[in-house]
Write an enzyme that holds these catalytic residues in place. Structure first.
Site, PDB file in Angstrom:
ATOM      1  N   GLU A 109     104.432   9.211 -50.137  1.00 17.63           N
ATOM      2  CA  GLU A 109     103.808   9.995 -51.211  1.00 17.63           C
ATOM      3  C   GLU A 109     102.591   9.311 -51.819  1.00 17.63           C
ATOM      4  O   GLU A 109     101.727   9.950 -52.379  1.00 17.63           O
ATOM      5  CB  GLU A 109     104.831  10.262 -52.316  1.00 17.63           C
ATOM      6  CG  GLU A 109     105.963  11.169 -51.875  1.00 17.63           C
ATOM      7  CD  GLU A 109     105.466  12.513 -51.352  1.00 17.63           C
ATOM      8  OE1 GLU A 109     104.609  13.108 -52.003  1.00 17.63           O
ATOM      9  OE2 GLU A 109     105.954  12.924 -50.289  1.00 17.63           O
ATOM     10  N   ARG A 137      83.030   2.486 -30.572  1.00 15.99           N
ATOM     11  CA  ARG A 137      82.059   2.977 -29.583  1.00 15.99           C
ATOM     12  C   ARG A 137      80.629   2.566 -29.938  1.00 15.99           C
ATOM     13  O   ARG A 137      79.750   2.574 -29.085  1.00 15.99           O
ATOM     14  CB  ARG A 137      82.173   4.493 -29.378  1.00 15.99           C
ATOM     15  CG  ARG A 137      81.830   5.325 -30.567  1.00 15.99           C
ATOM     16  CD  ARG A 137      82.142   6.796 -30.318  1.00 15.99           C
ATOM     17  NE  ARG A 137      81.197   7.442 -29.409  1.00 15.99           N
ATOM     18  CZ  ARG A 137      79.962   7.807 -29.746  1.00 15.99           C
ATOM     19  NH1 ARG A 137      79.510   7.574 -30.968  1.00 15.99           N
ATOM     20  NH2 ARG A 137      79.172   8.392 -28.874  1.00 15.99           N
ATOM     21  N   PRO A 142      93.013   9.932 -49.058  1.00 19.18           N
ATOM     22  CA  PRO A 142      92.247  11.153 -49.325  1.00 19.18           C
ATOM     23  C   PRO A 142      91.361  11.037 -50.570  1.00 19.18           C
ATOM     24  O   PRO A 142      90.458  11.845 -50.772  1.00 19.18           O
ATOM     25  CB  PRO A 142      93.319  12.236 -49.524  1.00 19.18           C
ATOM     26  CG  PRO A 142      94.632  11.575 -49.448  1.00 19.18           C
ATOM     27  CD  PRO A 142      94.457  10.141 -49.088  1.00 19.18           C
ATOM     28  N   ASP A 202      73.802  11.014 -30.219  1.00 25.75           N
ATOM     29  CA  ASP A 202      74.975  11.499 -30.952  1.00 25.75           C
ATOM     30  C   ASP A 202      74.623  12.541 -31.996  1.00 25.75           C
ATOM     31  O   ASP A 202      73.587  12.437 -32.649  1.00 25.75           O
ATOM     32  CB  ASP A 202      75.637  10.347 -31.732  1.00 25.75           C
ATOM     33  CG  ASP A 202      76.483   9.455 -30.862  1.00 25.75           C
ATOM     34  OD1 ASP A 202      76.834   9.881 -29.752  1.00 25.75           O
ATOM     35  OD2 ASP A 202      76.793   8.332 -31.314  1.00 25.75           O
TER      36      ASP A 202
HETATM   37  N1  ADE Z   1      95.660   9.680 -45.825  1.00 27.43           N
HETATM   38  C1  ADE Z   1      96.148  10.931 -45.939  1.00 27.43           C
HETATM   39  N2  ADE Z   1      95.183  11.841 -45.827  1.00 27.43           N
HETATM   40  C2  ADE Z   1      94.013  11.159 -45.619  1.00 27.43           C
HETATM   41  C3  ADE Z   1      92.664  11.524 -45.435  1.00 27.43           C
HETATM   42  N3  ADE Z   1      92.270  12.800 -45.436  1.00 27.43           N
HETATM   43  N4  ADE Z   1      91.755  10.553 -45.240  1.00 27.43           N
HETATM   44  C4  ADE Z   1      92.127   9.254 -45.259  1.00 27.43           C
HETATM   45  N5  ADE Z   1      93.387   8.846 -45.436  1.00 27.43           N
HETATM   46  C5  ADE Z   1      94.326   9.772 -45.619  1.00 27.43           C
END
Ligand code: ADE
Length: 222
Positions: free
Chosen positions: A113, A150, A86, A164
């Protein structure tokens, strides 16, 4: 293209890799995808891959060694190593186009975690699929692999890429099929006219109208 996926949960990928376009891309030889269990690279007698974080805090932290060894077992000078997290760069269609030109992609899926910060130094790129936290990198990895495969040459018709959403920072135009009238909702006359120039113009206008209405941010970034 060759894709190696490093994960603690290879079974999560079974379904998606065996269906539809991802399955066809592999059986036609355009793409080869291999799954590797990071646990197989643990040097611990109990195959442990995580431990408590130094300094305290909730949850377990993935150790660098199994991930480093897993990457090195498949890395070549042509490889691009991508970590799903994230904290990564927000993933966009433009990344999908760029990654589809690569020869070899290695995806590293974090889980639990978190992972030891030093893992960041073994990868070329970090990607996030959105501002929300999933339980691991597996689902983000599936989304990225699907969107890249793809676009690999010969996997689907090139014309589909141009249509697309997000190509040229525009959303796709509306499409219709039979019946012409469904519960009083009619297919726009222009699409039934057979007039190719008018259809093209209508589609371009619809792309702009839809993008203005739903994603004005895309137009600003053009
Ligand atoms: N791992 C956990 N959440 C994620 C996300 N939003 N994007 C990429 N990897 C992740």
């Amino acid at each position: 293209m060759k894709i190696d996926i490093l994960t603690l949960f290879p079974d999560m990928f079974e379904g998606i890799l065996k269906e539809s376009i991802l399955a066809r891309a592999q059986s036609s030889g355009k793409v080869s995808i291999a799954l590797h269990n990071i646990r197989d690279f643990s040097q611990d007698p109990h195959k442990k891959v995580d431990d408590y974080g130094f300094g305290g805090g909730a949850g377990m932290v993935l150790m660098p060694q199994p991930i480093y060894d897993a990457i090195e077992s498949v890395r070549t000078p042509q490889s691009k190593v991508i970590l799903l997290t994230p904290q990564g760069v927000p993933y966009k269609q433009q990344h999908a186009y760029e990654l589809s030109q690569e020869e070899h992609l290695i995806f590293v899926c974090g889980h639990y975690e978190g992972f030891d910060e030093r893992i960041r130094s073994f990868v070329d790129e970090e990607l996030s699929i959105g501002d929300y936290v999933l339980t691991g990198g597996e689902i983000p990895c599936m989304a990225v692999v699907d969107s890249v495969v793809r676009l690999v040459s010969g996997v689907i018709e090139e014309e589909s890429h141009i249509q697309d959403s997000f190509h040229n920072q525009l959303l796709d135009y509306p499409v219709y099929t039979k019946p012409v009238d469904f519960r009083g909702m009619k297919v726009p006359d222009v699409l039934l006219s057979g007039h190719h120039e008018n259809i093209k113009k209508w589609r371009e206008e619809e792309q702009l109208r839809k993008t203005k209405e739903r994603r004005p941010d895309l137009l600003e970034s053009r």
